[in-house]
Design an enzyme around this catalytic site. Structure first.
Site, PDB file in Angstrom:
ATOM      1  N   ASP A  12     -27.021  20.245   4.109  1.00  0.00           N
ATOM      2  CA  ASP A  12     -26.830  21.090   5.327  1.00  0.00           C
ATOM      3  C   ASP A  12     -27.591  20.418   6.259  1.00  0.00           C
ATOM      4  O   ASP A  12     -28.731  20.150   6.356  1.00  0.00           O
ATOM      5  CB  ASP A  12     -26.254  22.329   5.671  1.00  0.00           C
ATOM      6  CG  ASP A  12     -25.797  23.174   7.157  1.00  0.00           C
ATOM      7  OD1 ASP A  12     -24.481  22.591   6.741  1.00  0.00           O
ATOM      8  OD2 ASP A  12     -26.338  23.710   6.834  1.00  0.00           O
ATOM      9  N   SER A  13     -26.303  20.862   7.377  1.00  0.00           N
ATOM     10  CA  SER A  13     -27.723  19.892   8.267  1.00  0.00           C
ATOM     11  C   SER A  13     -28.866  21.130   8.559  1.00  0.00           C
ATOM     12  O   SER A  13     -29.270  20.556   9.679  1.00  0.00           O
ATOM     13  CB  SER A  13     -26.488  19.549  10.061  1.00  0.00           C
ATOM     14  OG  SER A  13     -25.922  20.780  10.410  1.00  0.00           O
ATOM     15  N   TYR A  44     -24.754  18.112  13.093  1.00  0.00           N
ATOM     16  CA  TYR A  44     -24.064  16.975  12.881  1.00  0.00           C
ATOM     17  C   TYR A  44     -23.159  16.298  13.358  1.00  0.00           C
ATOM     18  O   TYR A  44     -22.781  15.293  13.612  1.00  0.00           O
ATOM     19  CB  TYR A  44     -24.208  16.893  11.082  1.00  0.00           C
ATOM     20  CG  TYR A  44     -25.340  16.832  10.646  1.00  0.00           C
ATOM     21  CD1 TYR A  44     -26.173  16.354  11.276  1.00  0.00           C
ATOM     22  CD2 TYR A  44     -24.434  16.867   8.874  1.00  0.00           C
ATOM     23  CE1 TYR A  44     -27.781  15.822  10.081  1.00  0.00           C
ATOM     24  CE2 TYR A  44     -26.383  15.851   8.346  1.00  0.00           C
ATOM     25  CZ  TYR A  44     -27.402  16.249   8.390  1.00  0.00           C
ATOM     26  OH  TYR A  44     -28.103  15.785   7.736  1.00  0.00           O
ATOM     27  N   GLY A  45     -22.260  17.566  13.707  1.00  0.00           N
ATOM     28  CA  GLY A  45     -21.088  17.860  14.260  1.00  0.00           C
ATOM     29  C   GLY A  45     -20.805  17.566  16.147  1.00  0.00           C
ATOM     30  O   GLY A  45     -19.283  17.085  15.986  1.00  0.00           O
ATOM     31  N   CYS A  75     -22.176  20.907   4.324  1.00  0.00           N
ATOM     32  CA  CYS A  75     -21.956  20.658   5.291  1.00  0.00           C
ATOM     33  C   CYS A  75     -20.017  20.132   5.406  1.00  0.00           C
ATOM     34  O   CYS A  75     -19.928  18.979   4.558  1.00  0.00           O
ATOM     35  CB  CYS A  75     -23.040  20.072   6.225  1.00  0.00           C
ATOM     36  SG  CYS A  75     -23.035  19.443   8.037  1.00  0.00           S
ATOM     37  N   ASN A  76     -19.529  21.018   6.585  1.00  0.00           N
ATOM     38  CA  ASN A  76     -18.097  20.088   6.324  1.00  0.00           C
ATOM     39  C   ASN A  76     -18.203  19.032   6.787  1.00  0.00           C
ATOM     40  O   ASN A  76     -17.454  18.171   6.578  1.00  0.00           O
ATOM     41  CB  ASN A  76     -17.098  21.279   7.714  1.00  0.00           C
ATOM     42  CG  ASN A  76     -16.745  22.756   6.296  1.00  0.00           C
ATOM     43  OD1 ASN A  76     -16.384  22.823   6.421  1.00  0.00           O
ATOM     44  ND2 ASN A  76     -18.021  23.178   6.836  1.00  0.00           N
ATOM     45  N   GLU A 152     -25.515  31.042  16.310  1.00  0.00           N
ATOM     46  CA  GLU A 152     -26.539  30.674  16.397  1.00  0.00           C
ATOM     47  C   GLU A 152     -27.422  31.211  17.439  1.00  0.00           C
ATOM     48  O   GLU A 152     -28.153  32.462  17.038  1.00  0.00           O
ATOM     49  CB  GLU A 152     -27.032  29.691  15.591  1.00  0.00           C
ATOM     50  CG  GLU A 152     -26.670  28.977  14.854  1.00  0.00           C
ATOM     51  CD  GLU A 152     -27.505  27.255  14.762  1.00  0.00           C
ATOM     52  OE1 GLU A 152     -28.223  26.915  15.368  1.00  0.00           O
ATOM     53  OE2 GLU A 152     -27.881  27.017  13.752  1.00  0.00           O
ATOM     54  N   CYS A 183     -15.983  24.325   9.091  1.00  0.00           N
ATOM     55  CA  CYS A 183     -17.168  25.049   9.621  1.00  0.00           C
ATOM     56  C   CYS A 183     -18.121  25.647   8.816  1.00  0.00           C
ATOM     57  O   CYS A 183     -17.655  26.965   8.892  1.00  0.00           O
ATOM     58  CB  CYS A 183     -17.325  24.733  10.903  1.00  0.00           C
ATOM     59  SG  CYS A 183     -19.190  24.309  11.743  1.00  0.00           S
ATOM     60  N   THR A 184     -19.962  25.526   8.631  1.00  0.00           N
ATOM     61  CA  THR A 184     -20.364  26.415   7.766  1.00  0.00           C
ATOM     62  C   THR A 184     -20.568  27.969   8.977  1.00  0.00           C
ATOM     63  O   THR A 184     -20.946  28.350   8.100  1.00  0.00           O
ATOM     64  CB  THR A 184     -21.858  25.777   7.340  1.00  0.00           C
ATOM     65  OG1 THR A 184     -22.285  24.756   8.922  1.00  0.00           O
ATOM     66  CG2 THR A 184     -21.410  25.305   6.938  1.00  0.00           C
ATOM     67  N   HIS A 185     -20.302  27.176  10.153  1.00  0.00           N
ATOM     68  CA  HIS A 185     -20.510  28.401  10.518  1.00  0.00           C
ATOM     69  C   HIS A 185     -19.873  30.143  10.946  1.00  0.00           C
ATOM     70  O   HIS A 185     -19.792  30.952  11.483  1.00  0.00           O
ATOM     71  CB  HIS A 185     -21.726  27.926  11.951  1.00  0.00           C
ATOM     72  CG  HIS A 185     -22.753  27.931  12.100  1.00  0.00           C
ATOM     73  ND1 HIS A 185     -23.116  26.711  11.375  1.00  0.00           N
ATOM     74  CD2 HIS A 185     -24.222  27.718  12.768  1.00  0.00           C
ATOM     75  CE1 HIS A 185     -24.246  26.686  11.421  1.00  0.00           C
ATOM     76  NE2 HIS A 185     -24.755  26.703  12.269  1.00  0.00           N
TER      77      HIS A 185
HETATM   78  N1  DGL Z   1     -22.939  22.215   9.151  1.00  0.00           N
HETATM   79  C1  DGL Z   1     -22.121  21.976  10.368  1.00  0.00           C
HETATM   80  C2  DGL Z   1     -20.692  21.910  10.108  1.00  0.00           C
HETATM   81  O1  DGL Z   1     -20.171  22.205   8.787  1.00  0.00           O
HETATM   82  C3  DGL Z   1     -22.591  22.067  11.875  1.00  0.00           C
HETATM   83  C4  DGL Z   1     -23.558  23.099  12.054  1.00  0.00           C
HETATM   84  C5  DGL Z   1     -23.760  21.044  12.967  1.00  0.00           C
HETATM   85  O2  DGL Z   1     -22.838  20.561  13.635  1.00  0.00           O
HETATM   86  O3  DGL Z   1     -24.391  19.968  12.175  1.00  0.00           O
HETATM   87  O4  DGL Z   1     -19.857  21.184  10.093  1.00  0.00           O
END
Ligand code: DGL
Length: 275
Positions: A12-13, A44-45, A75-76, A152, A183-185
């Site tokens: 994941d990012s 990453y997003g 990570c999505n 976060e 999205c993971t969060h």
């Molecule tokens: N892990 C990213 C996602 O699921 C979210 C955090 C990021 O933007 O890196 O898209």
């Protein structure tokens, strides 16, 4: 030769993919997990899809070098940017979070539109919307770039989150009946989104559904660790290890060993990857 005792690689990012690790641990309690959090290059997003695709290729190649038995792109944004193409270059099974999330939404839907909430990269990739469209499902995607920092900063269950959610969702379709938290969060925002959308709208958590898919496919391949002991989770992070621990605590993670992984090592493994 695939080895049931080898760890499952997850990347994941940053910390978000820990929601997938948590779900994987429930489904496969004896399996070791090697988690790679590319915190040095987060988020990453908000980055161009081609760049995210390159990051994903490096992480996957690194995990293959570590002899993982399978890879989960937790990570999505990375799943949306890099899959399915990445899986074709990797010699172990690779799963992302998009397909399981779409499948869960199709199962949950009761005839109305399906909403997709994700990062800018995920929404712009059209990965979710195109799959829903191919299944004949009316859909609506919205990039919610403020949600990751809100989670976060531990503000997921506050009026700030509620206001931002109203802002992003004000023009949602009237017949929305299912929303993919792409999205993971975003699972952390489920209570806030639930209050805004009401009981009629079902929220799909892609972390949970991805873990189910990975567990059942590893089981059919005979690649589940037999136990009896609990599996070990190791974390490798490209950024600061203390910041990782601190942010991970906001996502209610499973503690484990955290070690630094220099970005130069990630780049090296990519140059050695062979199809
Ligand atoms: N892990 C990213 C996602 O699921 C979210 C955090 C990021 O933007 O890196 O898209």
């Amino acid at each position: 030769v695939p080895n049931a005792l080898a760890p499952i690689g997850v990347f994941d990012s940053g910390v978000g993919g820990l929601s997938v690790v948590r779900a994987l641990r429930r489904a496969l309690p004896h399996d070791d997990v090697l988690y790679l959090g590319d915190t040095a290059r987060l988020p990453y997003g908000s980055k161009p899809l081609a760049m995210v695709r390159g990051f994903a290729a490096e992480s996957a190649a690194y995990l293959v070098d570590q002899r993982v038995k399978a890879i989960v792109v937790a990570c999505n944004s990375a799943s949306a940017a890099a899959l399915p193409a990445l899986a074709e270059t990797i010699p172990v099974p690779v799963w992302g979070v998009v397909e399981p999330g779409v499948a869960a939404a199709l199962a949950a839907r009761r005839g109305g539109a399906v909403g997709v909430l994700g990062t800018t990269a995920t929404i712009e990739s059209n990965a979710y919307q195109s799959r829903l469209g191919r299944a004949g499902v009316p859909n609506w995607g919205r990039a919610c770039p403020l949600f990751v920092p809100i989670v976060e900063e531990r503000l997921a269950d506050t009026p700030i989150a509620a206001l931002v959610a109203e802002h992003y969702l004000f023009d949602r379709p009237a017949d929305l009946d299912t929303v993919i938290l792409a999205c993971t969060h975003y699972p952390a925002l489920a209570p806030t989104l639930g209050r805004l959308l009401g009981e009629r709208v079902q929220l799909v958590d892609s972390a949970e559904t991805t873990a189910q898919v990975v567990a059942s496919e590893l089981r059919s391949a005979g690649l589940v660790a037999p136990g009896p002991g609990p599996g070990r989770v190791r974390h490798l992070v490209t950024g600061d290890t203390d910041v990782f621990r601190h942010t991970a605590a906001a996502l209610d993670w499973l503690a484990g060993e955290v070690s630094p992984l220099p970005l130069s090592e990630l780049a090296r493994s990519r140059s050695g990857v062979r199809a």
